[in-house]
Design a protein around this motif. Structure first.
Motif, PDB file in Angstrom:
ATOM      1  N   ALA A  97       0.798  -1.181  -0.025  1.00  0.00           N
ATOM      2  CA  ALA A  97      -0.044   0.032   0.157  1.00  0.00           C
ATOM      3  C   ALA A  97       0.759   1.101   0.119  1.00  0.00           C
ATOM      4  CB  ALA A  97      -0.926  -0.058   1.176  1.00  0.00           C
ATOM      5  N   GLU A  98       0.425   2.129  -0.790  1.00  0.00           N
ATOM      6  CA  GLU A  98       1.366   3.540  -0.925  1.00  0.00           C
ATOM      7  C   GLU A  98       0.049   4.546  -0.763  1.00  0.00           C
ATOM      8  OE1 GLU A  98       5.093   4.512  -2.911  1.00  0.00           O
ATOM      9  OE2 GLU A  98       3.409   4.764  -4.294  1.00  0.00           O
ATOM     10  N   GLY A  99      -0.196   5.125   0.436  1.00  0.00           N
ATOM     11  CA  GLY A  99      -1.369   6.047   0.629  1.00  0.00           C
ATOM     12  C   GLY A  99      -2.827   5.274   0.514  1.00  0.00           C
ATOM     13  N   ASP A 100      -3.725   5.501  -0.424  1.00  0.00           N
ATOM     14  CA  ASP A 100      -4.951   4.940  -0.645  1.00  0.00           C
ATOM     15  C   ASP A 100      -4.886   3.898  -1.691  1.00  0.00           C
ATOM     16  OD1 ASP A 100      -4.994   6.790  -2.521  1.00  0.00           O
ATOM     17  OD2 ASP A 100      -7.029   7.292  -1.822  1.00  0.00           O
ATOM     18  N   ARG A 101      -3.691   3.592  -2.210  1.00  0.00           N
ATOM     19  CA  ARG A 101      -3.574   2.801  -3.562  1.00  0.00           C
ATOM     20  C   ARG A 101      -2.619   1.509  -3.225  1.00  0.00           C
ATOM     21  NH1 ARG A 101       0.217   3.391  -7.469  1.00  0.00           N
ATOM     22  NH2 ARG A 101       1.953   4.648  -6.701  1.00  0.00           N
ATOM     23  N   GLU A 102      -2.906   0.490  -3.933  1.00  0.00           N
ATOM     24  CA  GLU A 102      -2.227  -0.722  -4.055  1.00  0.00           C
ATOM     25  C   GLU A 102      -1.109  -0.563  -5.328  1.00  0.00           C
ATOM     26  OE1 GLU A 102      -4.293  -4.429  -4.554  1.00  0.00           O
ATOM     27  OE2 GLU A 102      -4.890  -4.314  -2.820  1.00  0.00           O
ATOM     28  N   VAL A 103      -0.036  -0.666  -4.909  1.00  0.00           N
ATOM     29  CA  VAL A 103       1.300  -0.738  -5.665  1.00  0.00           C
ATOM     30  C   VAL A 103       1.490  -2.252  -6.072  1.00  0.00           C
ATOM     31  CG1 VAL A 103       3.601  -0.248  -6.218  1.00  0.00           C
ATOM     32  CG2 VAL A 103       2.143   1.542  -4.904  1.00  0.00           C
ATOM     33  N   ARG A 104       1.729  -2.403  -7.399  1.00  0.00           N
ATOM     34  CA  ARG A 104       2.168  -4.067  -7.829  1.00  0.00           C
ATOM     35  C   ARG A 104       3.306  -4.124  -8.491  1.00  0.00           C
ATOM     36  NH1 ARG A 104      -2.269  -6.902  -7.657  1.00  0.00           N
ATOM     37  NH2 ARG A 104      -1.727  -8.110  -9.529  1.00  0.00           N
ATOM     38  N   VAL A 105       4.266  -4.807  -8.100  1.00  0.00           N
ATOM     39  CA  VAL A 105       5.613  -4.878  -8.592  1.00  0.00           C
ATOM     40  C   VAL A 105       5.627  -6.221  -9.255  1.00  0.00           C
ATOM     41  CG1 VAL A 105       7.995  -4.896  -8.141  1.00  0.00           C
ATOM     42  CG2 VAL A 105       6.570  -3.561  -6.779  1.00  0.00           C
ATOM     43  N   LYS A 106       5.601  -6.146 -10.610  1.00  0.00           N
ATOM     44  CA  LYS A 106       5.598  -7.522 -11.403  1.00  0.00           C
ATOM     45  C   LYS A 106       7.135  -7.901 -11.630  1.00  0.00           C
ATOM     46  CE  LYS A 106       1.471  -6.310 -13.843  1.00  0.00           C
ATOM     47  NZ  LYS A 106       0.794  -5.976 -15.093  1.00  0.00           N
ATOM     48  N   THR A 107       7.397  -9.307 -11.597  1.00  0.00           N
ATOM     49  CA  THR A 107       8.881  -9.948 -11.142  1.00  0.00           C
ATOM     50  C   THR A 107       8.602 -10.790 -12.535  1.00  0.00           C
ATOM     51  OG1 THR A 107       8.313 -11.349  -9.734  1.00  0.00           O
ATOM     52  CG2 THR A 107       9.213  -9.198  -9.087  1.00  0.00           C
ATOM     53  N   GLU A 108      10.012 -11.317 -12.650  1.00  0.00           N
ATOM     54  CA  GLU A 108      10.554 -12.500 -13.723  1.00  0.00           C
ATOM     55  C   GLU A 108      11.417 -13.281 -12.792  1.00  0.00           C
ATOM     56  OE1 GLU A 108      13.025 -10.522 -17.119  1.00  0.00           O
ATOM     57  OE2 GLU A 108      10.843 -10.199 -17.333  1.00  0.00           O
ATOM     58  N   PRO A 109      11.985 -14.454 -13.431  1.00  0.00           N
ATOM     59  CA  PRO A 109      13.013 -15.101 -12.887  1.00  0.00           C
ATOM     60  C   PRO A 109      14.373 -14.538 -13.054  1.00  0.00           C
ATOM     61  CG  PRO A 109      11.613 -16.711 -13.957  1.00  0.00           C
ATOM     62  CD  PRO A 109      11.079 -15.443 -14.234  1.00  0.00           C
ATOM     63  N   GLY A 110      15.113 -14.273 -11.974  1.00  0.00           N
ATOM     64  CA  GLY A 110      16.245 -13.539 -11.879  1.00  0.00           C
ATOM     65  C   GLY A 110      16.350 -12.176 -11.014  1.00  0.00           C
ATOM     66  N   ASP A 111      14.784 -11.966 -10.999  1.00  0.00           N
ATOM     67  CA  ASP A 111      14.810 -10.453 -10.182  1.00  0.00           C
ATOM     68  C   ASP A 111      14.961 -10.863  -8.666  1.00  0.00           C
ATOM     69  OD1 ASP A 111      14.157  -9.458 -12.779  1.00  0.00           O
ATOM     70  OD2 ASP A 111      12.026  -9.003 -12.249  1.00  0.00           O
ATOM     71  N   TYR A 112      15.320  -9.627  -8.151  1.00  0.00           N
ATOM     72  CA  TYR A 112      15.280  -9.474  -6.508  1.00  0.00           C
ATOM     73  C   TYR A 112      14.229  -8.402  -6.314  1.00  0.00           C
ATOM     74  CZ  TYR A 112      19.528 -11.731  -6.888  1.00  0.00           C
ATOM     75  OH  TYR A 112      20.835 -12.700  -7.448  1.00  0.00           O
ATOM     76  N   ILE A 113      13.977  -8.559  -4.743  1.00  0.00           N
ATOM     77  CA  ILE A 113      12.887  -7.682  -4.326  1.00  0.00           C
ATOM     78  C   ILE A 113      13.621  -7.433  -2.851  1.00  0.00           C
ATOM     79  CG2 ILE A 113      10.305  -7.408  -3.276  1.00  0.00           C
ATOM     80  CD1 ILE A 113      10.313  -7.100  -6.238  1.00  0.00           C
ATOM     81  N   PHE A 114      13.178  -6.158  -2.415  1.00  0.00           N
ATOM     82  CA  PHE A 114      13.677  -5.830  -1.033  1.00  0.00           C
ATOM     83  C   PHE A 114      12.527  -5.472  -0.175  1.00  0.00           C
ATOM     84  CE2 PHE A 114      14.839  -2.738   2.278  1.00  0.00           C
ATOM     85  CZ  PHE A 114      15.640  -3.389   3.032  1.00  0.00           C
ATOM     86  N   VAL A 115      12.179  -5.866   0.800  1.00  0.00           N
ATOM     87  CA  VAL A 115      10.809  -5.553   1.731  1.00  0.00           C
ATOM     88  C   VAL A 115      11.561  -5.140   3.001  1.00  0.00           C
ATOM     89  CG1 VAL A 115       8.897  -6.202   2.755  1.00  0.00           C
ATOM     90  CG2 VAL A 115       9.439  -7.498   0.547  1.00  0.00           C
ATOM     91  N   PRO A 116      11.319  -3.723   3.421  1.00  0.00           N
ATOM     92  CA  PRO A 116      11.809  -3.026   4.658  1.00  0.00           C
ATOM     93  C   PRO A 116      11.001  -3.648   5.846  1.00  0.00           C
ATOM     94  CG  PRO A 116      11.553  -1.598   2.874  1.00  0.00           C
ATOM     95  CD  PRO A 116      10.788  -2.653   2.355  1.00  0.00           C
TER      96      PRO A 116
END
Length: 167
Positions: A97-116
């Motif tokens: 969530a960012e403010g009142d909207r959902e943010v969607r991060v699309k990924t594919e094999p080999g990608d990295y994501i960081f979640v604080p």
């Protein structure tokens, strides 16, 4: 021929003498032996590989997560843990969530994501026929999972009660 034939005799003796004092042991966890006894969230299955429980780690948790085809996980966060995610297969979508909207991060094999730490999120697998598999590393020795009713649920962080104390 042994594994340490490359080592000179004096070095081998020094290594043996110092083992108890400064060497630890390397732990090997086979991919087929991962346990699913860690905390779970609906719609996904977590498998614990490296943790305080499995190998005695002091500051690290690592494992694998599977999200079936056309499945969404429940909303959740991982407390104080920083979370790093490597996409092995599939095309999972990470939602926060960012403010009142959902943010969607699309990924594919080999990608990295960081979640604080403390960031509410969920994983979605939009594929109708392909499982999404990711490898996860966390900065805590156990897999912290706090399931939430929504991405906008109130998340209590350490120090929230001290904010008005003037310290």
């Amino acid at each position: 021929m042994t594994d340490d034939t490359w080592t000179s005799e004096p070095a081998r003796g020094a290594r043996t003498a110092g083992t108890a004092a400064w060497h630890g042991r390397i732990e090997h966890v086979r991919g087929g032996e991962l346990g699913s006894y860690t905390a779970q969230t609906s719609g996904m299955r977590r498998f614990e590989a490296i943790s305080g429980t499995t190998v005695g780690s002091a500051r690290l948790w690592m494992g694998r997560t599977h999200v079936g085809p056309a499945t969404n996980s429940g909303d959740h966060h991982h407390g104080e843990a920083e979370t790093a995610i490597y996409i092995v297969s599939g095309h999972p979508v990470f939602v926060f969530a960012e403010g009142d909207r959902e943010v969607r991060v699309k990924t594919e094999p080999g990608d990295y994501i960081f979640v604080p730490p403390y960031v509410p999120h969920r994983e979605e697998n939009p594929s109708a026929d392909e499982e999404a598999v990711v490898v996860i590393a966390r900065s805590t020795q156990e897999g912290i999972v706090v399931n939430l009713p929504s991405l906008w649920a109130e998340v209590e962080r350490p120090g929230d009660h001290d904010a008005g104390a003037g310290t």
